[in-house]
Motif scaffolding. Sequence first.
Motif, PDB file in Angstrom:
ATOM      1  N   PHE A  77     -36.978   1.953  31.796  1.00 59.88           N
ATOM      2  CA  PHE A  77     -37.657   1.159  32.986  1.00 59.88           C
ATOM      3  C   PHE A  77     -36.806   0.872  34.245  1.00 59.88           C
ATOM      4  CE2 PHE A  77     -41.028  -1.324  30.352  1.00 59.88           C
ATOM      5  CZ  PHE A  77     -41.457  -0.355  29.611  1.00 59.88           C
ATOM      6  N   PHE A  78     -35.510   0.731  34.171  1.00 57.30           N
ATOM      7  CA  PHE A  78     -34.855   0.548  35.409  1.00 57.30           C
ATOM      8  C   PHE A  78     -34.778   1.989  36.215  1.00 57.30           C
ATOM      9  CE2 PHE A  78     -32.162  -2.898  33.180  1.00 57.30           C
ATOM     10  CZ  PHE A  78     -32.984  -4.062  33.551  1.00 57.30           C
ATOM     11  N   ILE A  79     -34.607   2.847  35.573  1.00 53.17           N
ATOM     12  CA  ILE A  79     -34.730   4.360  36.057  1.00 53.17           C
ATOM     13  C   ILE A  79     -36.195   4.353  36.840  1.00 53.17           C
ATOM     14  CG2 ILE A  79     -34.609   6.780  36.013  1.00 53.17           C
ATOM     15  CD1 ILE A  79     -32.129   6.187  33.726  1.00 53.17           C
ATOM     16  N   LEU A  80     -37.194   4.387  36.072  1.00 48.95           N
ATOM     17  CA  LEU A  80     -38.595   4.297  36.845  1.00 48.95           C
ATOM     18  C   LEU A  80     -38.784   3.434  37.865  1.00 48.95           C
ATOM     19  CD1 LEU A  80     -40.604   4.382  33.220  1.00 48.95           C
ATOM     20  CD2 LEU A  80     -39.987   6.408  34.885  1.00 48.95           C
ATOM     21  N   ILE A  81     -38.408   2.183  37.616  1.00 44.02           N
ATOM     22  CA  ILE A  81     -38.687   1.227  38.836  1.00 44.02           C
ATOM     23  C   ILE A  81     -37.584   1.525  39.982  1.00 44.02           C
ATOM     24  CG2 ILE A  81     -38.563  -1.122  39.648  1.00 44.02           C
ATOM     25  CD1 ILE A  81     -38.760  -1.910  36.608  1.00 44.02           C
ATOM     26  N   SER A  82     -36.364   2.191  39.927  1.00 44.73           N
ATOM     27  CA  SER A  82     -35.937   2.499  40.905  1.00 44.73           C
ATOM     28  C   SER A  82     -36.309   3.690  41.817  1.00 44.73           C
ATOM     29  CB  SER A  82     -34.324   3.106  40.584  1.00 44.73           C
ATOM     30  OG  SER A  82     -33.482   2.029  39.857  1.00 44.73           O
ATOM     31  N   GLU A  83     -37.272   4.271  41.312  1.00 39.81           N
ATOM     32  CA  GLU A  83     -37.879   5.412  41.808  1.00 39.81           C
ATOM     33  C   GLU A  83     -39.391   5.179  42.586  1.00 39.81           C
ATOM     34  OE1 GLU A  83     -37.341   9.469  40.752  1.00 39.81           O
ATOM     35  OE2 GLU A  83     -35.622   9.058  39.979  1.00 39.81           O
ATOM     36  N   MET A  84     -39.596   3.758  42.455  1.00 41.04           N
ATOM     37  CA  MET A  84     -40.883   3.055  43.146  1.00 41.04           C
ATOM     38  C   MET A  84     -40.884   3.047  44.425  1.00 41.04           C
ATOM     39  SD  MET A  84     -42.321   0.740  39.971  1.00 41.04           S
ATOM     40  CE  MET A  84     -43.900   0.516  40.962  1.00 41.04           C
ATOM     41  N   LYS A  85     -41.928   3.196  44.874  1.00 36.33           N
ATOM     42  CA  LYS A  85     -42.261   2.614  46.458  1.00 36.33           C
ATOM     43  C   LYS A  85     -42.250   1.359  46.616  1.00 36.33           C
ATOM     44  CE  LYS A  85     -45.670   5.441  46.966  1.00 36.33           C
ATOM     45  NZ  LYS A  85     -46.946   6.114  47.494  1.00 36.33           N
ATOM     46  N   ARG A  86     -42.848   0.657  45.691  1.00 37.89           N
ATOM     47  CA  ARG A  86     -42.855  -1.026  45.706  1.00 37.89           C
ATOM     48  C   ARG A  86     -42.536  -1.389  44.330  1.00 37.89           C
ATOM     49  NH1 ARG A  86     -45.109  -4.549  48.534  1.00 37.89           N
ATOM     50  NH2 ARG A  86     -45.891  -5.399  46.902  1.00 37.89           N
ATOM     51  N   PRO A  87     -41.182  -1.702  43.849  1.00 41.23           N
ATOM     52  CA  PRO A  87     -40.850  -2.133  42.673  1.00 41.23           C
ATOM     53  C   PRO A  87     -41.631  -3.552  42.576  1.00 41.23           C
ATOM     54  CG  PRO A  87     -38.884  -1.368  44.111  1.00 41.23           C
ATOM     55  CD  PRO A  87     -39.941  -1.557  45.001  1.00 41.23           C
ATOM     56  N   GLN A  88     -42.061  -4.218  43.178  1.00 43.41           N
ATOM     57  CA  GLN A  88     -42.839  -5.579  43.267  1.00 43.41           C
ATOM     58  C   GLN A  88     -43.917  -5.105  42.278  1.00 43.41           C
ATOM     59  OE1 GLN A  88     -41.691  -4.505  45.967  1.00 43.41           O
ATOM     60  NE2 GLN A  88     -40.486  -5.704  46.915  1.00 43.41           N
ATOM     61  N   ASP A  89     -44.312  -4.120  42.446  1.00 47.68           N
ATOM     62  CA  ASP A  89     -45.726  -3.612  41.544  1.00 47.68           C
ATOM     63  C   ASP A  89     -45.401  -3.304  40.002  1.00 47.68           C
ATOM     64  OD1 ASP A  89     -47.271  -4.378  43.628  1.00 47.68           O
ATOM     65  OD2 ASP A  89     -47.295  -2.221  44.334  1.00 47.68           O
ATOM     66  N   ALA A  90     -44.090  -3.273  39.642  1.00 53.14           N
ATOM     67  CA  ALA A  90     -43.643  -2.797  38.414  1.00 53.14           C
ATOM     68  C   ALA A  90     -44.423  -3.379  37.104  1.00 53.14           C
ATOM     69  CB  ALA A  90     -42.086  -2.912  38.021  1.00 53.14           C
ATOM     70  N   MET A  91     -44.597  -4.488  37.083  1.00 52.60           N
ATOM     71  CA  MET A  91     -45.419  -5.388  35.924  1.00 52.60           C
ATOM     72  C   MET A  91     -46.849  -4.870  35.863  1.00 52.60           C
ATOM     73  SD  MET A  91     -43.620  -7.053  33.939  1.00 52.60           S
ATOM     74  CE  MET A  91     -44.985  -7.578  33.175  1.00 52.60           C
ATOM     75  N   LYS A  92     -47.363  -4.258  36.992  1.00 53.83           N
ATOM     76  CA  LYS A  92     -48.750  -3.776  36.837  1.00 53.83           C
ATOM     77  C   LYS A  92     -48.775  -2.678  36.013  1.00 53.83           C
ATOM     78  CE  LYS A  92     -50.254  -5.011  41.488  1.00 53.83           C
ATOM     79  NZ  LYS A  92     -50.703  -4.592  42.680  1.00 53.83           N
ATOM     80  N   LEU A 104     -39.301  -9.702  31.622  1.00 56.01           N
ATOM     81  CA  LEU A 104     -38.055 -10.186  32.007  1.00 56.01           C
ATOM     82  C   LEU A 104     -37.157  -8.918  32.530  1.00 56.01           C
ATOM     83  CD1 LEU A 104     -36.944 -12.222  28.595  1.00 56.01           C
ATOM     84  CD2 LEU A 104     -38.004 -13.122  30.945  1.00 56.01           C
ATOM     85  N   LEU A 105     -37.294  -7.955  31.840  1.00 57.04           N
ATOM     86  CA  LEU A 105     -36.660  -6.602  32.559  1.00 57.04           C
ATOM     87  C   LEU A 105     -36.963  -6.411  34.026  1.00 57.04           C
ATOM     88  CD1 LEU A 105     -35.833  -6.124  29.706  1.00 57.04           C
ATOM     89  CD2 LEU A 105     -36.211  -3.527  30.234  1.00 57.04           C
ATOM     90  N   VAL A 106     -38.271  -6.438  34.399  1.00 56.74           N
ATOM     91  CA  VAL A 106     -38.625  -6.170  35.717  1.00 56.74           C
ATOM     92  C   VAL A 106     -38.190  -7.466  36.692  1.00 56.74           C
ATOM     93  CG1 VAL A 106     -40.729  -6.365  37.135  1.00 56.74           C
ATOM     94  CG2 VAL A 106     -40.793  -5.022  35.061  1.00 56.74           C
ATOM     95  N   GLN A 107     -38.225  -8.710  36.191  1.00 53.18           N
ATOM     96  CA  GLN A 107     -37.737  -9.731  37.006  1.00 53.18           C
ATOM     97  C   GLN A 107     -36.178  -9.467  37.567  1.00 53.18           C
ATOM     98  OE1 GLN A 107     -39.631 -12.150  38.565  1.00 53.18           O
ATOM     99  NE2 GLN A 107     -41.157 -10.591  37.802  1.00 53.18           N
ATOM    100  N   PHE A 108     -35.458  -9.017  36.450  1.00 54.42           N
ATOM    101  CA  PHE A 108     -33.963  -8.724  36.383  1.00 54.42           C
ATOM    102  C   PHE A 108     -33.679  -7.904  37.446  1.00 54.42           C
ATOM    103  CE2 PHE A 108     -29.913  -6.982  35.119  1.00 54.42           C
ATOM    104  CZ  PHE A 108     -29.232  -8.166  35.068  1.00 54.42           C
ATOM    105  N   LYS A 109     -34.640  -6.675  37.361  1.00 55.45           N
ATOM    106  CA  LYS A 109     -34.444  -5.613  38.393  1.00 55.45           C
ATOM    107  C   LYS A 109     -34.716  -5.931  39.710  1.00 55.45           C
ATOM    108  CE  LYS A 109     -34.644  -1.503  40.315  1.00 55.45           C
ATOM    109  NZ  LYS A 109     -33.256  -0.700  40.534  1.00 55.45           N
ATOM    110  N   LEU A 110     -35.526  -6.816  40.018  1.00 54.12           N
ATOM    111  CA  LEU A 110     -36.136  -7.427  41.098  1.00 54.12           C
ATOM    112  C   LEU A 110     -34.857  -8.223  41.960  1.00 54.12           C
ATOM    113  CD1 LEU A 110     -39.800  -8.156  40.794  1.00 54.12           C
ATOM    114  CD2 LEU A 110     -38.731  -5.993  42.001  1.00 54.12           C
ATOM    115  N   ARG A 111     -34.310  -8.929  40.941  1.00 57.12           N
ATOM    116  CA  ARG A 111     -33.280  -9.894  41.334  1.00 57.12           C
ATOM    117  C   ARG A 111     -31.931  -8.956  41.534  1.00 57.12           C
ATOM    118  NH1 ARG A 111     -35.619 -13.806  37.867  1.00 57.12           N
ATOM    119  NH2 ARG A 111     -34.104 -12.885  36.151  1.00 57.12           N
TER     120      ARG A 111
END
Length: 445
Positions: free
Chosen positions: A235-250, A89-96
């Motif tokens: 999690f939000f801070i980590l995902i914000s520094e990803m090259k591909r946030p779409q892969d966060a659930m992996k 749910l957190l990852v989906q919220f971040k992607l939206r």
Amino acid sequence: MAGKYESESKLDGTASSGEDGPGTYHETYHDVDIVYKTLSWKLVAVLMIAEIVSNGMLSLPSSLAVVGIVPGLLLIIFLGVFATYTSYLLVQFKLRHPEVHSMGDAGFILFGPFGRELLAFGTIVFAIFATGGQLLAGQIALASLSSNKLCLMLYTGIFAIPTLICSFPRTLDRLSWISVPSVLSILIAGIIGMVGAGLYPTPERHLSAARSSSFYEAFFSITNPVFAYAGHFLFFILISEMKRPQDAMKAAYVLQGFATTFYAVFAVVMYVYLGPMVASPAFSSLETKWAKAAYGIAIPNFLIAGSLYSHTASKLIFIRLFRCSRHLYSHTFTGWSTWTFLIILMNSLAFVLAVAVPIFSYLIGIAASLFASWYTYGIAGAFWLHDSYHDEEGIRTWKRKWPQACLAAATFMVGGFICVAGTYVTVRGIVIAYRDGTVGSPFAC
């Protein structure tokens, strides 16, 4: 590491969290020195494991000693599955909402300016307390290795220095590489602990498949596994520094799979061999040489986890100050002096709290109950309810997707229950500690 702002260094896909809300850039910078979006999902998984699978697992065997093997093991597995769902749910919220960099930004979307300040404050407070918790873990490890030859406060100070140094990098990719030995250290330390327990088990131990106890005793013990998964606020801070946030659930799947499996095996093995008198942390119940070996190998994990927490607290404030400024992406005196001040401040606060507050371990429990219960569990349900309402057809969407809506609502209520019950049992624990005279004095050795 110069680059183009639009193509590779934009931190989170939007801009300001100023009075106009998150999502509006006021300035654009083309030539930058510091590139943030560099993490792969594999490195994010390493960071997540290094941060979450740490000293919290050492209290799990004592939880099984209170409630028994079956309920304790079922709880660990259930919480692992539940944490995976809330991660989703957190990852989906971040992607939206790519403008979300921290829980503070998410709070703005849900509740406006007040929500932003409340969730940002909670993130900073919990991160500082978590840093202090790692300093105490380092203190115990160093004391064990040296057979308590120095004042405990000195051990804490000694451990605080490398923790501060490791939290200095401005970008998480620098921390991710030193997190690899951190993950290996806690894994190997756990294995050594289990081997040591098997070779030197507690004689005449009595194990229980299930045990009855009062609500206070039971819930006080299960707060250990509940908060062993409490790392979602990063999690939000980590995902914000990803090259591909779409892969966060992996990364989240790797984290929860590893954490749940390791927690379950470690808790059961340590309890089975050490029995109902197993200490918290569990390594302290091992034969001396095995305890020293386990603590010594676990030190890198305690250190890096503390660095990640203090880095997070500093990063949230730093982004808040310079989100629309060149100081965020360039090597400026203002940027680096502010970052240095924040890193020293956060680590200093954690150190002072750890050595000056006799009930600090209880305060960590209160902070976890007040904030981590929401960040890890409850607020994820609010994210789904908010987006399904505003992005689709409002209440009609909830009715049409009633299973998801009910699960999201239940998730929110679970967070509320953990918050209230966890705070209650921790405060009661403080009262009992003062009544029994087990509370020490500030700056004690």
